[in-house]
Write a protein that holds these residues in place. Sequence first.
Motif, PDB file in Angstrom:
ATOM      1  N   ALA A 141       4.453 -19.473  45.288  1.00 13.28           N
ATOM      2  CA  ALA A 141       5.012 -20.841  44.919  1.00 13.28           C
ATOM      3  C   ALA A 141       4.301 -21.924  44.670  1.00 13.28           C
ATOM      4  O   ALA A 141       4.432 -22.826  44.284  1.00 13.28           O
ATOM      5  CB  ALA A 141       6.018 -20.963  45.916  1.00 13.28           C
ATOM      6  N   ALA A 142       2.940 -21.773  45.417  1.00  9.11           N
ATOM      7  CA  ALA A 142       2.044 -22.965  45.428  1.00  9.11           C
ATOM      8  C   ALA A 142       1.762 -23.651  44.215  1.00  9.11           C
ATOM      9  O   ALA A 142       1.893 -24.888  44.206  1.00  9.11           O
ATOM     10  CB  ALA A 142       0.851 -22.508  46.166  1.00  9.11           C
ATOM     11  N   PRO A 143       1.462 -22.900  43.161  1.00 11.52           N
ATOM     12  CA  PRO A 143       1.143 -23.820  41.918  1.00 11.52           C
ATOM     13  C   PRO A 143       2.327 -24.152  41.220  1.00 11.52           C
ATOM     14  O   PRO A 143       2.314 -25.455  40.446  1.00 11.52           O
ATOM     15  CB  PRO A 143       0.789 -22.657  41.076  1.00 11.52           C
ATOM     16  CG  PRO A 143       0.416 -21.412  41.594  1.00 11.52           C
ATOM     17  CD  PRO A 143       1.317 -21.411  42.955  1.00 11.52           C
ATOM     18  N   LEU A 144       3.747 -24.028  41.661  1.00  9.12           N
ATOM     19  CA  LEU A 144       4.743 -24.615  40.885  1.00  9.12           C
ATOM     20  C   LEU A 144       5.239 -25.809  41.751  1.00  9.12           C
ATOM     21  O   LEU A 144       6.102 -26.590  41.433  1.00  9.12           O
ATOM     22  CB  LEU A 144       5.788 -23.445  41.007  1.00  9.12           C
ATOM     23  CG  LEU A 144       5.742 -22.206  40.297  1.00  9.12           C
ATOM     24  CD1 LEU A 144       6.817 -21.094  40.303  1.00  9.12           C
ATOM     25  CD2 LEU A 144       5.259 -22.708  38.613  1.00  9.12           C
ATOM     26  N   THR A 145       4.689 -25.951  43.182  1.00 11.24           N
ATOM     27  CA  THR A 145       5.096 -26.940  43.886  1.00 11.24           C
ATOM     28  C   THR A 145       4.090 -27.868  44.120  1.00 11.24           C
ATOM     29  O   THR A 145       4.228 -29.002  44.928  1.00 11.24           O
ATOM     30  CB  THR A 145       5.439 -26.458  45.297  1.00 11.24           C
ATOM     31  OG1 THR A 145       4.456 -25.675  45.831  1.00 11.24           O
ATOM     32  CG2 THR A 145       6.867 -25.607  45.132  1.00 11.24           C
ATOM     33  N   ALA A 146       2.737 -27.803  43.499  1.00 16.49           N
ATOM     34  CA  ALA A 146       1.793 -28.836  43.513  1.00 16.49           C
ATOM     35  C   ALA A 146       2.094 -30.267  43.195  1.00 16.49           C
ATOM     36  O   ALA A 146       3.171 -30.354  42.170  1.00 16.49           O
ATOM     37  CB  ALA A 146       0.603 -28.269  42.666  1.00 16.49           C
ATOM     38  N   ALA A 147       1.481 -31.312  43.758  1.00 15.53           N
ATOM     39  CA  ALA A 147       1.728 -32.726  43.460  1.00 15.53           C
ATOM     40  C   ALA A 147       1.499 -32.779  41.681  1.00 15.53           C
ATOM     41  O   ALA A 147       0.481 -31.959  41.144  1.00 15.53           O
ATOM     42  CB  ALA A 147       0.945 -33.547  44.032  1.00 15.53           C
ATOM     43  N   PRO A 148       2.265 -33.442  41.126  1.00 14.22           N
ATOM     44  CA  PRO A 148       1.927 -33.770  39.611  1.00 14.22           C
ATOM     45  C   PRO A 148       0.769 -34.549  39.255  1.00 14.22           C
ATOM     46  O   PRO A 148       0.496 -35.416  40.045  1.00 14.22           O
ATOM     47  CB  PRO A 148       3.296 -34.323  39.113  1.00 14.22           C
ATOM     48  CG  PRO A 148       3.712 -35.057  40.357  1.00 14.22           C
ATOM     49  CD  PRO A 148       3.502 -34.177  41.337  1.00 14.22           C
ATOM     50  N   PRO A 149      -0.049 -34.113  38.300  1.00 11.20           N
ATOM     51  CA  PRO A 149      -1.180 -34.817  37.913  1.00 11.20           C
ATOM     52  C   PRO A 149      -0.978 -36.042  37.036  1.00 11.20           C
ATOM     53  O   PRO A 149       0.138 -36.472  36.771  1.00 11.20           O
ATOM     54  CB  PRO A 149      -1.957 -33.725  37.043  1.00 11.20           C
ATOM     55  CG  PRO A 149      -0.930 -33.035  36.369  1.00 11.20           C
ATOM     56  CD  PRO A 149       0.328 -33.004  37.514  1.00 11.20           C
ATOM     57  N   ALA A 150      -1.965 -37.004  37.003  1.00 10.92           N
ATOM     58  CA  ALA A 150      -1.942 -38.310  36.356  1.00 10.92           C
ATOM     59  C   ALA A 150      -1.532 -37.865  34.823  1.00 10.92           C
ATOM     60  O   ALA A 150      -1.969 -36.825  34.272  1.00 10.92           O
ATOM     61  CB  ALA A 150      -3.315 -38.984  36.592  1.00 10.92           C
ATOM     62  N   PHE A 151      -0.940 -38.823  34.317  1.00  6.21           N
ATOM     63  CA  PHE A 151      -0.690 -38.567  32.812  1.00  6.21           C
ATOM     64  C   PHE A 151      -1.971 -38.520  31.946  1.00  6.21           C
ATOM     65  O   PHE A 151      -2.106 -37.809  31.094  1.00  6.21           O
ATOM     66  CB  PHE A 151       0.186 -39.688  32.376  1.00  6.21           C
ATOM     67  CG  PHE A 151       0.643 -39.574  30.864  1.00  6.21           C
ATOM     68  CD1 PHE A 151       1.384 -39.113  30.631  1.00  6.21           C
ATOM     69  CD2 PHE A 151      -0.044 -40.402  29.945  1.00  6.21           C
ATOM     70  CE1 PHE A 151       1.846 -38.733  29.206  1.00  6.21           C
ATOM     71  CE2 PHE A 151       0.247 -40.409  28.705  1.00  6.21           C
ATOM     72  CZ  PHE A 151       1.278 -39.661  28.238  1.00  6.21           C
ATOM     73  N   GLY A 152      -2.745 -39.186  32.031  1.00 10.33           N
ATOM     74  CA  GLY A 152      -4.097 -39.188  31.529  1.00 10.33           C
ATOM     75  C   GLY A 152      -4.663 -37.723  31.676  1.00 10.33           C
ATOM     76  O   GLY A 152      -5.245 -37.138  30.673  1.00 10.33           O
ATOM     77  N   GLY A 153      -4.526 -37.278  32.895  1.00 11.42           N
ATOM     78  CA  GLY A 153      -5.346 -35.919  33.121  1.00 11.42           C
ATOM     79  C   GLY A 153      -4.567 -34.988  32.491  1.00 11.42           C
ATOM     80  O   GLY A 153      -4.961 -33.740  31.892  1.00 11.42           O
ATOM     81  N   VAL A 154      -3.246 -34.966  32.241  1.00 13.33           N
ATOM     82  CA  VAL A 154      -2.342 -33.998  31.547  1.00 13.33           C
ATOM     83  C   VAL A 154      -2.781 -33.959  30.174  1.00 13.33           C
ATOM     84  O   VAL A 154      -2.768 -32.988  29.591  1.00 13.33           O
ATOM     85  CB  VAL A 154      -0.725 -34.253  31.814  1.00 13.33           C
ATOM     86  CG1 VAL A 154       0.103 -33.293  30.804  1.00 13.33           C
ATOM     87  CG2 VAL A 154      -0.425 -34.017  33.165  1.00 13.33           C
ATOM     88  N   ILE A 155      -2.882 -35.253  29.285  1.00 16.48           N
ATOM     89  CA  ILE A 155      -3.334 -35.290  27.882  1.00 16.48           C
ATOM     90  C   ILE A 155      -4.618 -34.796  27.924  1.00 16.48           C
ATOM     91  O   ILE A 155      -4.811 -33.903  27.006  1.00 16.48           O
ATOM     92  CB  ILE A 155      -3.243 -36.822  27.472  1.00 16.48           C
ATOM     93  CG1 ILE A 155      -1.755 -37.315  27.843  1.00 16.48           C
ATOM     94  CG2 ILE A 155      -3.519 -36.841  26.219  1.00 16.48           C
ATOM     95  CD1 ILE A 155      -0.632 -36.516  27.040  1.00 16.48           C
ATOM     96  N   ALA A 156      -5.391 -34.940  28.633  1.00 15.56           N
ATOM     97  CA  ALA A 156      -6.757 -34.605  28.441  1.00 15.56           C
ATOM     98  C   ALA A 156      -6.746 -33.075  28.692  1.00 15.56           C
ATOM     99  O   ALA A 156      -7.566 -32.376  28.095  1.00 15.56           O
ATOM    100  CB  ALA A 156      -7.765 -35.329  29.564  1.00 15.56           C
ATOM    101  N   GLY A 157      -6.141 -32.599  29.847  1.00 18.54           N
ATOM    102  CA  GLY A 157      -5.890 -30.928  29.768  1.00 18.54           C
ATOM    103  C   GLY A 157      -5.342 -30.370  28.663  1.00 18.54           C
ATOM    104  O   GLY A 157      -5.705 -29.293  28.330  1.00 18.54           O
TER     105      GLY A 157
END
Length: 514
Positions: free
Chosen positions: A231-247
């Motif tokens: 369950a750990a990957p599904l409950t991790a803290a959300p990343p920053a918006f810029g990081g999501v776009i870059a990812g």
Amino acid sequence: MPGNALATHVGHPGAMTAENPPDRLVALGRAIARPPVVAGVERTSPMAGLERRTVGFVDVLAQSIGAVAPAAGTATVPALIAVQTGSGVLIAVALAWLLAICVGATLNQFALRLAAPGSLYTFTTKGLGSGAGFAAGSGLLVGYGFIAMFGVVGAGYFLQSFLGVLTGPWAAAPWVTAALLVGVGAVCFGVLRRGIRLSARVTLVIEFASLLVILTLLAIVLSRLSPAQLAAPLTAAPPAFGGVIAGTAVALTAFVGFESAASLGREAARPFLSVPRTIRWTVLGVGAVYLLSSYTQLAGAGAFGIGFDGGQAVARLASDTDVAAIGTVLDLGLAASFTACAIASLTALSRAVFTLGREGVLPRAVGRVEPLRKTPYRALALVVPVTVAVPLALHLAGWSPWQSLEFLIVVSAAGYLLAYVLATAALPAFLRRIGEASRRTDLVACVAAVGLTAVLVTYLAVSTASEPVAVAVVGGLAVLAALAYVYLRLARSRALARAGMFDHTTSSDLLGGS
């Protein structure tokens, strides 16, 4: 009917007999024997020389799967995404998957109507003209070329790792690296020279075997984790918006090449069925595998304290779950997957170069086909040595294989994304030109084009900090492409006027044709 009436009917001068067939059968026989000339239908196709309508659906599917190389992608791309977005790997992969689905749906509208070895180059030209088409073609050459180099380097890297387990430290010698790079290039050329069916089937077998090894490892890893660890990957803290776009920008690079089945438009047995179906299934299947792999690597890395540095997360998972033997086999499987990626990318690249040669945009010599095997051997003789020479130059400059992989994927992705942006933007204009426009296709194309543009800009901005040399190379290649286009406009305008050639109906396709 009375007997005398029947006799009278049969004996009537207009009755159908062997000696007196009806007029419609006489006309049909005359049309078959001496078919009329149909205006606008040529005797030969501009793509003549390549095999025509001989490659089955499985081989077409193998082309796209090989170009994407999902086995290699599952092992390397999550590590590249994690550098940008940390725990947001799953979100980035999911967003990239959705965008790839939109792009695939857009490109399929072209593939349903055009059998074009030039694929995105031809599609863009038909929608936006020769200028945008040349830009898309340039991006496609860069995309296919550098991803083929990526495949050569990756194959050499994992082969060297495999040899190191078997033979010891001597396998890490620099001359071994150089020899492996040249050897992989020679294998690619030999397979491609033999014809598309052999290269496609070799690619498919390699890719599925490699993917089976990886999926087996992922299943073992998941079976060793507790519910909390799962369950750990599904409950991790959300990343920053810029990081999501870059990812997301990085994650989309894992999908590039899914459209390469379009380069077999002439050779496919049923191109308007098999090519769109291949593009659709490849995007859906590969996206599911990437999502599963990313989730498993995140869960396993958290459980065993493994980092993503150097792309060794999968191998570390194998050793930490006491299945090191699978990790050794995995090295061989990944080497094979990268080789398959190089073969499939070179297949598409050679056909793009072949198309440009036929049009006169490139020297006409590269538009020739080997008569016996019907392969674009001149194009292959041009692109394969370059595909090996660049990785060799990086190796001699002291770059590690992982550094080379990071550099090559940035340049390749920039080329691919540019071609995708232009091709998706070209669809509405193309459909309007042929009188088949619809709001639904316009909307999907718009979403794809806008999303891809955002991804391309973000990707280059992020890469400027992490891979400045790669971004500089992208800029240099863009300048060279612009200068080449200016030269063509001034000195070879007739070649640009022929841009957008594709395989079309010929007189031999018509009733009574030869």
